[in-house]
Design a protein around this motif. Structure first.
Motif, PDB file in Angstrom:
ATOM      1  N   UNK A  78     -36.356 -19.296  61.777  1.00  0.00           N
ATOM      2  CA  UNK A  78     -36.528 -17.835  61.913  1.00  0.00           C
ATOM      3  C   UNK A  78     -37.639 -17.334  60.995  1.00  0.00           C
ATOM      4  N   UNK A  79     -38.209 -16.215  61.352  1.00  0.00           N
ATOM      5  CA  UNK A  79     -39.292 -15.636  60.565  1.00  0.00           C
ATOM      6  C   UNK A  79     -39.043 -14.147  60.393  1.00  0.00           C
ATOM      7  N   UNK A  80     -39.900 -13.524  59.602  1.00  0.00           N
ATOM      8  CA  UNK A  80     -39.816 -12.085  59.401  1.00  0.00           C
ATOM      9  C   UNK A  80     -39.202 -11.713  58.075  1.00  0.00           C
ATOM     10  N   UNK A  81     -39.556 -10.496  57.622  1.00  0.00           N
ATOM     11  CA  UNK A  81     -39.024  -9.930  56.381  1.00  0.00           C
ATOM     12  C   UNK A  81     -39.258 -10.869  55.190  1.00  0.00           C
ATOM     13  N   UNK A  82     -38.235 -11.058  54.380  1.00  0.00           N
ATOM     14  CA  UNK A  82     -38.383 -11.817  53.138  1.00  0.00           C
ATOM     15  C   UNK A  82     -38.701 -13.285  53.387  1.00  0.00           C
ATOM     16  N   UNK A  83     -38.313 -13.823  54.545  1.00  0.00           N
ATOM     17  CA  UNK A  83     -38.587 -15.232  54.837  1.00  0.00           C
ATOM     18  C   UNK A  83     -40.075 -15.539  54.869  1.00  0.00           C
ATOM     19  N   UNK A 100     -30.497 -14.707  59.171  1.00  0.00           N
ATOM     20  CA  UNK A 100     -30.921 -15.061  57.812  1.00  0.00           C
ATOM     21  C   UNK A 100     -32.156 -14.255  57.405  1.00  0.00           C
ATOM     22  N   UNK A 101     -32.892 -13.768  58.383  1.00  0.00           N
ATOM     23  CA  UNK A 101     -34.082 -12.956  58.085  1.00  0.00           C
ATOM     24  C   UNK A 101     -33.712 -11.564  57.579  1.00  0.00           C
ATOM     25  N   UNK A 102     -32.423 -11.218  57.600  1.00  0.00           N
ATOM     26  CA  UNK A 102     -31.976  -9.918  57.101  1.00  0.00           C
ATOM     27  C   UNK A 102     -31.746  -9.921  55.588  1.00  0.00           C
TER      28      UNK A 102
END
Length: 545
Positions: free
Chosen positions: A445-450, A424-426
């Protein structure tokens, strides 16, 4: 003279009247031109054929001197601040071909003198304060485009519209028109666009057999229409846009919709009472861009055949990504037939359907069950997906990261379990997310747009979730352990709570059984007290010994 689409301001100069051979004058879409139309222009511009001052800040009323423009054929006053009544004098412009007075503050009724406009083909009076019934004299004109939306017209829809052999566009939306939809509307030979939305139309939609229809857009939304899915639509083979939302239609969505309406690009049936399962034939709509079935009584599973949308625009974006609405621009009648309202990111948006980058599926607020098909998440170009407020179960498919262009994703108020997939972080364009009120567990989850979605309510009421942005830390950095501990703790608390409730309920229930028995049956009451007396006597005898 064409000075349109600039940033001109100030008032229109009276000195222009010296150009006494003016035939075309256009200053539309400057947005800051003010004042009124100089009266000198009416006297000297006797050769004027086209006059366009659309989308400015002109004030005042339409001057009666306008009759001096005897050869004018195109008059566009759209999008200003004009007041007063629609001048009867307009009916004495013998060459008038197109009249656009839309988006002003004009009042009163449509003058009967309009019956003299024997060359009038385009009439746009939309978005004013006009009232009364629509006069039948319009049927005597060679009209091709009638736009009367956004007023206060009353009465019933006149069958006289059916007598216009060249009518292509009929927009009566956002008025107070009542009664049934005239059956002859479906047999107007040349009409391609019909918008009757946001009125008080009622009863069932019926019609005689449709022999031939050019209709490619039908909007009946936000009325009081009843009955089943209108069978007359089965004959509209060229239909691209269909909106039946906000009515009281019931029954099942017919399976013939896939074969008979194969050119549909937008299908909107939200806020009705349709029941039964979603027919898998919907997936035959190979050009579909928007599917909105929200707020009905639909049951069953999400069809796996929705994966067939892989061959549509939902997976083949041909235009550059853009997060805002696209609007068609036309020099005369603007975007009249190309708009659709979409509830997206919790707000209402209006999009052009001709160059619409918006693609999506909304199945929210139904009774759908089963798992989310993994095939559904292969629709790579989808822009919004709303499956909230159903009875969906199972895990969120691990391939959710395939929704590369998704901007709004809502899976809330279901029974989804398991972890949130790391993929989902993609989702790089994600700006609205809601996974609340499920049975999810594990580390978020973490990272990118999240990282930008830091509202805890996105994940609220999932007892097993931990991590940012929630205030529940994941113990020892182990998402699975923390999730299981959280889930076990939640289950233990629930079991304890149910135990307390059971003890209290048993005590109260038992008390009332005994009390009721003794109160209503005298034999049981006498027997009970006799037993008590006997026990008392035995106790007293033992005490004496």
């Amino acid at each position: 003279m064409d000075l349109s689409r600039n940033i001109l301001s100030g008032e229109l100069p009276p000195s222009f009247s010296r150009m006494n051979k003016m035939q075309t004058f256009q200053v539309g879409n400057n947005h800051h031109l003010s004042g009124s139309i100089p009266l000198e222009w009416f006297s000297n511009w006797t050769l004027l054929r086209t006059f366009d001052v659309a989308n400015n800040d002109l004030v005042g009323s339409i001057p009666p001197e306008i009759t001096r423009w005897e050869v004018i054929d195109t008059l566009v006053l759209r999008g200003n601040c004009l007041i007063g009544k629609v001048r009867a004098e307009l009916g004495y412009l013998p060459s008038l071909y197109a009249l656009d007075l839309s988006s002003n503050n004009l009042t009163g009724t449509i003058p009967l003198e309009f019956g003299n406009l024997s060359y009038l083909q385009i009439l746009d009076l939309s978005n004013n304060l006009l009232e009364g019934e629509i006069p039948g004299i319009l049927s005597l004109l060679p009209l091709t485009d009638i736009l009367l939306s956004g007023n206060k017209f009353t009465g019933i829809a006149d069958n006289n519209f059916c007598e216009l052999p060249n009518l292509k566009l009929l927009d009566l939306s956002k008025n107070l028109i009542s009664g049934a939809v005239p059956g002859c509307f479906w047999n107007i030979p040349s009409v391609t666009y019909m918008d009757l939305s946001s009125n008080a139309f009622a009863e069932e939609v019926t019609a005689s057999t449709v022999d031939f229809s050019q209709l490619d857009s039908v909007d009946l939304s936000n009325n009081n229409l009843t009955g089943c899915f209108p069978s007359v639509l089965k004959n509209l083979e060229l239909l691209e846009f269909l909106d039946l939302g906000g009515n009281m239609f019931s029954g099942k969505i017919p399976s013939w919709i896939g074969a008979s309406l194969s050119m549909l690009r937008i299908l909107r049936l939200r806020s009705n009472m349709f029941h039964g399962s979603i027919p898998c034939e919907v997936s035959q709509l190979s050009d579909l861009q928007l599917l909105d079935l929200a707020d009905n009584n639909l049951t069953g599973h999400i069809p796996v055949s929705f994966a067939n949308f892989n061959y549509t625009i939902m997976t083949k974006p041909e235009l550059e990504h853009n997060s805002g609405p696209m609007v068609m621009v036309d020099s005369f009648l603007p975007h009249y037939s190309d708009q659709v309202d979409i509830i997206w990111k919790g707000r209402d948006y209006n999009y052009s359907r001709k160059i619409m980058l918006m693609t999506g599926i909304d199945l929210s607020s139904n009774y759908l069950s089963g798992e989310i098909p993994a095939e559904l998440l292969n629709l790579g170009a989808i822009r919004f997906l709303n499956l909230s407020r159903n009875n969906l179960s199972g895990a969120i498919p691990s391939n959710i990261g395939n929704l590369k262009d998704v901007e709004s994703l809502d899976l809330s108020w279901n029974k989804l379990s398991g972890p949130i997939p790391p993929s989902i972080s993609h989702l790089m364009f994600l700006s609205s997310l809601n996974l609340s009120n499920n049975l999810l567990q594990g580390e978020i989850p973490s990272g990118n747009q999240l990282q930008t979605l830091d509202d805890p309510s996105i994940y609220s009421n999932n007892l097993g979730l931990c991590g940012v942005p929630l205030s529940i830390p994941c113990k020892n950095g182990s998402s699975s352990t923390t999730a299981l501990d959280g889930a076990k703790e939640g289950h233990h608390q629930l079991e304890t709570l149910w135990l307390y409730y059971s003890v209290i309920a048993g005590t109260v229930f038992g008390f009332w059984i005994w009390f009721g028995t003794l109160f209503f049956w005298s034999i049981w009451r006498f027997t009970f007290f006799s037993c008590i007396d006997a026990m008392q006597q035995k106790f007293m005898l033992k005490m004496k010994r």
